[in-house]
Design an enzyme around this catalytic site. Structure first.
Site, PDB file in Angstrom:
ATOM      1  N   SER A  11     -14.592   5.652  -2.468  1.00 15.30           N
ATOM      2  CA  SER A  11     -15.290   5.453  -3.764  1.00 15.30           C
ATOM      3  C   SER A  11     -15.268   4.001  -3.835  1.00 15.30           C
ATOM      4  CB  SER A  11     -14.416   5.989  -4.913  1.00 15.30           C
ATOM      5  OG  SER A  11     -13.161   5.394  -5.182  1.00 15.30           O
ATOM      6  N   GLY A  12     -16.041   3.457  -5.189  1.00 13.43           N
ATOM      7  CA  GLY A  12     -16.058   2.047  -5.401  1.00 13.43           C
ATOM      8  C   GLY A  12     -16.571   1.213  -4.387  1.00 13.43           C
ATOM      9  N   ILE A  13     -16.087   0.072  -4.425  1.00  8.70           N
ATOM     10  CA  ILE A  13     -16.642  -1.286  -3.636  1.00  8.70           C
ATOM     11  C   ILE A  13     -16.281  -0.735  -2.063  1.00  8.70           C
ATOM     12  CG2 ILE A  13     -16.062  -3.531  -2.656  1.00  8.70           C
ATOM     13  CD1 ILE A  13     -14.882  -3.908  -5.614  1.00  8.70           C
TER      14      ILE A  13
ATOM     15  N   ASP B 248      -9.564   7.170   3.486  1.00  7.21           N
ATOM     16  CA  ASP B 248      -9.111   7.282   2.381  1.00  7.21           C
ATOM     17  C   ASP B 248      -8.160   8.516   1.985  1.00  7.21           C
ATOM     18  OD1 ASP B 248      -9.311   7.677  -0.704  1.00  7.21           O
ATOM     19  OD2 ASP B 248     -10.866   6.089  -0.484  1.00  7.21           O
TER      20      ASP B 248
ATOM     21  N   ASP C  31      -3.069   8.234   3.934  1.00  5.30           N
ATOM     22  CA  ASP C  31      -2.518   7.759   2.807  1.00  5.30           C
ATOM     23  C   ASP C  31      -1.821   6.304   3.319  1.00  5.30           C
ATOM     24  OD1 ASP C  31      -0.477   7.035   0.740  1.00  5.30           O
ATOM     25  OD2 ASP C  31       0.575   9.007   0.844  1.00  5.30           O
ATOM     26  N   VAL C  32      -2.293   5.343   2.704  1.00  3.45           N
ATOM     27  CA  VAL C  32      -1.811   3.842   3.080  1.00  3.45           C
ATOM     28  C   VAL C  32      -0.473   3.407   2.959  1.00  3.45           C
ATOM     29  CG1 VAL C  32      -4.068   2.689   3.261  1.00  3.45           C
ATOM     30  CG2 VAL C  32      -2.741   2.593   1.021  1.00  3.45           C
TER      31      VAL C  32
ATOM     32  N   TYR D 161      -0.542  -7.254 -11.376  1.00  9.60           N
ATOM     33  CA  TYR D 161      -1.807  -7.166 -10.653  1.00  9.60           C
ATOM     34  C   TYR D 161      -2.163  -8.830 -10.037  1.00  9.60           C
ATOM     35  CZ  TYR D 161      -6.729  -6.441  -9.566  1.00  9.60           C
ATOM     36  OH  TYR D 161      -7.986  -6.246  -9.199  1.00  9.60           O
TER      37      TYR D 161
ATOM     38  N   LYS E 287      -2.414 -10.053  -6.090  1.00  5.48           N
ATOM     39  CA  LYS E 287      -3.630 -10.433  -5.608  1.00  5.48           C
ATOM     40  C   LYS E 287      -3.330 -11.892  -4.838  1.00  5.48           C
ATOM     41  CE  LYS E 287      -6.136  -6.757  -6.018  1.00  5.48           C
ATOM     42  NZ  LYS E 287      -6.900  -5.966  -4.736  1.00  5.48           N
TER      43      LYS E 287
ATOM     44  N   VAL F 134     -15.943  -5.820 -11.944  1.00 10.74           N
ATOM     45  CA  VAL F 134     -16.736  -4.788 -11.314  1.00 10.74           C
ATOM     46  C   VAL F 134     -16.519  -3.387 -12.001  1.00 10.74           C
ATOM     47  CG1 VAL F 134     -17.249  -3.912  -8.968  1.00 10.74           C
ATOM     48  CG2 VAL F 134     -16.479  -6.175  -9.074  1.00 10.74           C
TER      49      VAL F 134
END
Length: 266
Positions: free
Chosen positions: A21-23, A42, A75-76, A163, A167, A196
């Site tokens: 999904s997404g980016i 994913d 699953d990361v 967050y 990052k 985004v």
């Protein structure tokens, strides 16, 4: 150097983690359109399959081929699954990691469980993937790893503590990886998006005042679509960026370049 092929990825294997999904989804579509054979990893395997379907429908450029896209359930946060995935992938030409999470709360209201989840997805998952995949790239002598950081790595606001910290940590982790594996031909870079419109920003989109305030804060006075990050990913895994490593590519509509709060009459 053949400049006409500077961005082509024909025959190269790129793994996009978080491609459901997404980016991540838009990155897969762009990479496949440039000839890459993409593994769409994913936890949401249905989302990954939908991404793969969309990628295969991308029309090729005249005289070129569209690459392939194959879903892969991962699953990361499962360290053993990450190691097994790396063994299955071998030495990909590129690894793009777009997974992440955010819990917007003041520091005093944060729980340790929320802290652990945000740090796990935004930092630990990248660490596990790089540790598992980069050595094989180094053995071959080439590879490009791209992580999705954020403008919050350098500019913060109330409610973004964990967050932003995770990052910023990701940026420094990728820079360190660039220093350690650079002599063996592996590059590591971060992309720092601004606001985004993806599922990660549903909370903001549900509040018109909040949403518009963010739109007005950048030089372009609008939000980005996820597809507007795909070019940055494409650049960093292609031959167009072979001397770029340890860098942060900011794609934020000019948010961090301007004050964004008041426009004086001068």
């Amino acid at each position: 150097m053949t400049y006409a092929n500077l961005f082509r990825l024909d025959g190269r294997h790129i793994v996009v983690v978080g491609g459901g999904s997404g980016i991540g989804r838009e990155a897969v579509r762009a990479l496949a359109a440039h000839g890459a054979d993409v593994t769409v990893a994913d936890r949401d395997v249905k989302g990954a399959a939908e991404t793969a379907r969309l990628a295969q429908e991308e029309p090729p450029a005249p005289g070129s081929r569209t690459g392939t896209a194959t879903p892969y359930e991962l699953d990361v946060l499962d360290a053993e699954a990450v190691r097994a995935a790396a063994a299955a992938w071998g030495a990909p030409d590129g690894l793009v990691v777009t997974v992440g999470a955010n819990v917007r709360k003041r520091i005093v209201d944060y729980t340790l469980e929320e802290f652990d989840r945000v740090v796990a997805l935004n930092l630990r998952a990248h660490f596990a993937l790089v540790q598992a995949v980069a050595p094989a790239m180094a053995e071959r002598g080439s590879g490009s790893v791209v992580g999705l950081a954020s403008m919050r790595a350098i500019q913060v606001e109330p409610g973004q503590s964990v967050y932003a910290a995770s990052k910023a940590g990701l940026v420094q982790f990728l820079r360190t990886a660039a220093a350690e594996w650079g002599p063996r031909g592996v590059r590591f870079n971060a992309i720092a998006p601004g606001v985004v419109r993806t599922p990660l920003t549903d909370q903001i989109a549900a509040d018109p005042e909040w949403y518009d305030a963010y739109a007005q804060a950048s030089a372009l006075r609008r939000w980005a679509g996820a597809e507007e990050l795909a070019g940055a990913v494409q650049y960093l895994v292609s031959d167009a960026s072979t001397f770029v490593t340890g860098s942060v590519l900011t794609v934020d509509g000019g948010w961090t370049a301007v004050d964004g709060r008041y426009e004086p009459t001068v």
